[in-house]
Design a protein around this motif. Sequence first.
Motif, mmCIF file in Angstrom:
data_model
loop_
_atom_site.group_PDB
_atom_site.id
_atom_site.type_symbol
_atom_site.label_atom_id
_atom_site.label_comp_id
_atom_site.label_asym_id
_atom_site.label_seq_id
_atom_site.Cartn_x
_atom_site.Cartn_y
_atom_site.Cartn_z
ATOM 1 N N GLU A 318 96.910 -6.750 22.514
ATOM 2 C CA GLU A 318 97.857 -7.184 23.555
ATOM 3 C C GLU A 318 97.864 -6.197 24.717
ATOM 4 N N MET A 319 97.336 -5.009 24.472
ATOM 5 C CA MET A 319 97.310 -3.996 25.529
ATOM 6 C C MET A 319 96.124 -3.062 25.295
ATOM 7 N N GLY A 320 95.322 -2.890 26.334
ATOM 8 C CA GLY A 320 94.150 -2.020 26.230
ATOM 9 C C GLY A 320 94.454 -0.618 26.741
ATOM 10 N N PRO A 321 93.390 0.163 26.993
ATOM 11 C CA PRO A 321 93.570 1.529 27.479
ATOM 12 C C PRO A 321 93.871 1.556 28.975
ATOM 13 N N VAL A 322 94.204 2.723 29.498
ATOM 14 C CA VAL A 322 94.267 2.882 30.956
ATOM 15 C C VAL A 322 92.871 3.282 31.439
ATOM 16 N N ILE A 323 92.690 3.369 32.735
ATOM 17 C CA ILE A 323 91.336 3.369 33.302
ATOM 18 C C ILE A 323 90.525 4.632 33.038
ATOM 19 N N SER A 324 91.165 5.811 33.015
ATOM 20 C CA SER A 324 90.361 7.035 32.921
ATOM 21 C C SER A 324 91.161 8.146 32.251
ATOM 22 N N LYS A 325 90.440 9.218 31.930
ATOM 23 C CA LYS A 325 91.074 10.391 31.300
ATOM 24 C C LYS A 325 92.100 10.989 32.262
ATOM 25 N N ILE A 352 100.292 7.651 20.439
ATOM 26 C CA ILE A 352 99.405 6.646 19.827
ATOM 27 C C ILE A 352 97.988 7.178 19.548
ATOM 28 N N LYS A 353 97.429 6.756 18.431
ATOM 29 C CA LYS A 353 96.017 7.046 18.098
ATOM 30 C C LYS A 353 95.412 5.750 17.582
ATOM 31 N N ILE A 354 94.234 5.383 18.102
ATOM 32 C CA ILE A 354 93.595 4.150 17.635
ATOM 33 C C ILE A 354 92.373 4.566 16.809
ATOM 34 N N GLN A 355 92.371 4.188 15.556
ATOM 35 C CA GLN A 355 91.290 4.601 14.666
ATOM 36 C C GLN A 355 89.937 4.101 15.170
ATOM 37 N N GLY A 356 88.978 4.994 15.241
ATOM 38 C CA GLY A 356 87.641 4.635 15.728
ATOM 39 C C GLY A 356 87.530 4.713 17.243
ATOM 40 N N TYR A 357 88.652 4.870 17.935
ATOM 41 C CA TYR A 357 88.646 4.927 19.410
ATOM 42 C C TYR A 357 89.444 6.152 19.886
ATOM 43 N N GLU A 358 89.258 7.253 19.165
ATOM 44 C CA GLU A 358 90.058 8.459 19.450
ATOM 45 C C GLU A 358 89.781 9.007 20.846
ATOM 46 N N ASN A 359 88.585 8.734 21.381
ATOM 47 C CA ASN A 359 88.276 9.246 22.729
ATOM 48 C C ASN A 359 88.589 8.241 23.843
ATOM 49 N N GLY A 360 89.106 7.072 23.458
ATOM 50 C CA GLY A 360 89.499 6.068 24.459
ATOM 51 C C GLY A 360 90.781 6.506 25.154
ATOM 52 N N TYR A 361 91.070 5.863 26.295
ATOM 53 C CA TYR A 361 92.208 6.313 27.108
ATOM 54 C C TYR A 361 93.467 5.479 26.816
ATOM 55 N N PHE A 362 93.832 5.457 25.534
ATOM 56 C CA PHE A 362 94.959 4.621 25.124
ATOM 57 C C PHE A 362 96.296 5.350 25.244
#
Length: 495
Positions: A318-325, A352-362
């Motif tokens: 329902e909600m993705g990451p923001v655009i950049s670090k 928040i932490k998303i498993q498998g996407y720890e380096n994503g900008y969530f």
Amino acid sequence: MKEINNYINGRASNKSRNFLPVEDPSTGDQISKVVLSNVDDFKEVEKSSEKAFKDWSKYTPLKRSRILSKYKEILEKNIDTLAKLVSLEHGKTLDDAKGSVIRGLEVVEFACGIPHLLKGEFSENVGSNIDSWSIRQPLGITAGITPFNFPAMVPMWMFPISIACGNSFILKPSEKDPSCGIKLAELFYDAGLPEGVFNVINGDKEVVNLILDSEKISSVSFVGSTPVAKYIYERSASSGKRVQALGGAKNHLIVMPDANLNQAVDGIIGAAYGSAGERCMAVSVAVAVGEIADNLITAISKKADTLKVAPWTDPNSEMGPVISKEHKEKIENYISIGVSEGANLVLDGRKIKIQGYENGYFLGPTLFDNVTKDMRIYNEEIFGPVLSVVRVSTYEEALELVNNHKYGNGSSIYTSDGEVSRHFTTNCNIGMVGVNVPIPVPMSYHSFGGWKQSLFGDHAMHGIEGVRFFTKLKTVTSRWPKSIQSGPEFKMPTN
Ligand code: NAD
């Protein structure tokens, strides 16, 4: 590494060998690199657009409209492809990306009616045996500079109407998600657009400055942050260009004590956290009037806490990451500022932490209660999933907040009182207004634009405002020889 080039005369082209990385915000990985155009690239695009304008402006409006109709059909077949490009480089959910592509496509649909839209006005006998008519003619080379948050829709607010009006158009997309701009151009050529009518040049502020200073470009359409919008407006105007420069926002949604609470909460959740709050029409301030505040905060917090934050590849996201670090850090910093300013942090999205996407900008949904009008988190645009709730006692106080804020993009009121709603729509100092509607984005055949620091220039985007922006007015007064009276006249002619 995949290279994203310029698209000039219907093909990939660039002379510069400088590039910027383009990332997937869900993983933080570099997925391609985009060219940073230089002065040679700019000269090539300027020349191509100048040449194309000469022929294209002579096409009849009906012929132009037929190419646009073909383009519309091709776009319809490519909604999924375009939406995937949006999601990959921007990070928003696929459904949301599709919706944005469709809202852009609707502007193409509107522009197909260009023969009708360009019909002028005619007056018979403005004087004895004298007729007068007004026509609208294209400007020449027009340019658009667009933001990262709607890589398909915002360019489509501009170029379909400009091109339908007989101009050539140069697009400078955001360097953060540049692929959509190229794809939109490729598809237009598939529809039969002549070479050079729609060119795409990539890069950063260096190429933007070349656009702003060019003596050959007639107009600049801009959408982005307020400081850049103001700069674009001033620099373009100083070289004699027509400018429409849309800036940032801080949209307020007022909830009256008599509002339907469930509807208001659903409206706020979608409008505050959809697209991770990275929409210029996102609701970033909820104004709770009177006794509804406690129930409103409890309900928002409960719903927001269960939102599924995940990459766009997850169909339940329902909600993705923001655009950049950098942008993530900026938002996190605002959350810390809000805490130190004394606002009550009800939900903290930093955890928040998303498993498998720890380096994503969530970031998770963030909610502040008891925000006041002197706080930075109230006054400044955060452009992330951060909602501030301000409590007031009366409708008048709520209206005053809306009207005193420096931004004037959008605002909504939730109420069951027709009189209050009418008072609000009439008296708020805002460009786009909603009643029991959270995000009052005008359709393609109306026009999109805010007031105050949200728009510099006097034309909103698309709809009839777009047609006016992309054409200049000419008025002809005509009398045929046999009706001419003999002898000069020295007084202003009157009837
Ligand atoms: P931005 O202002 O950073 O960038 C917009 C464009 O300007 C990009 O193409 C970028 O390359 C260029 N640019 C950036 N800095 C520049 C500079 N110093 N000189 C010349 N050009 C420069 O905006 P963004 O971060 O891409 O987008 C988010 C912003 O856009 C938010 O403030 C949002 O509210 C606003 N926005 C407004 C609307 C609206 O309709 N009012 C719509 C969408 C987004």
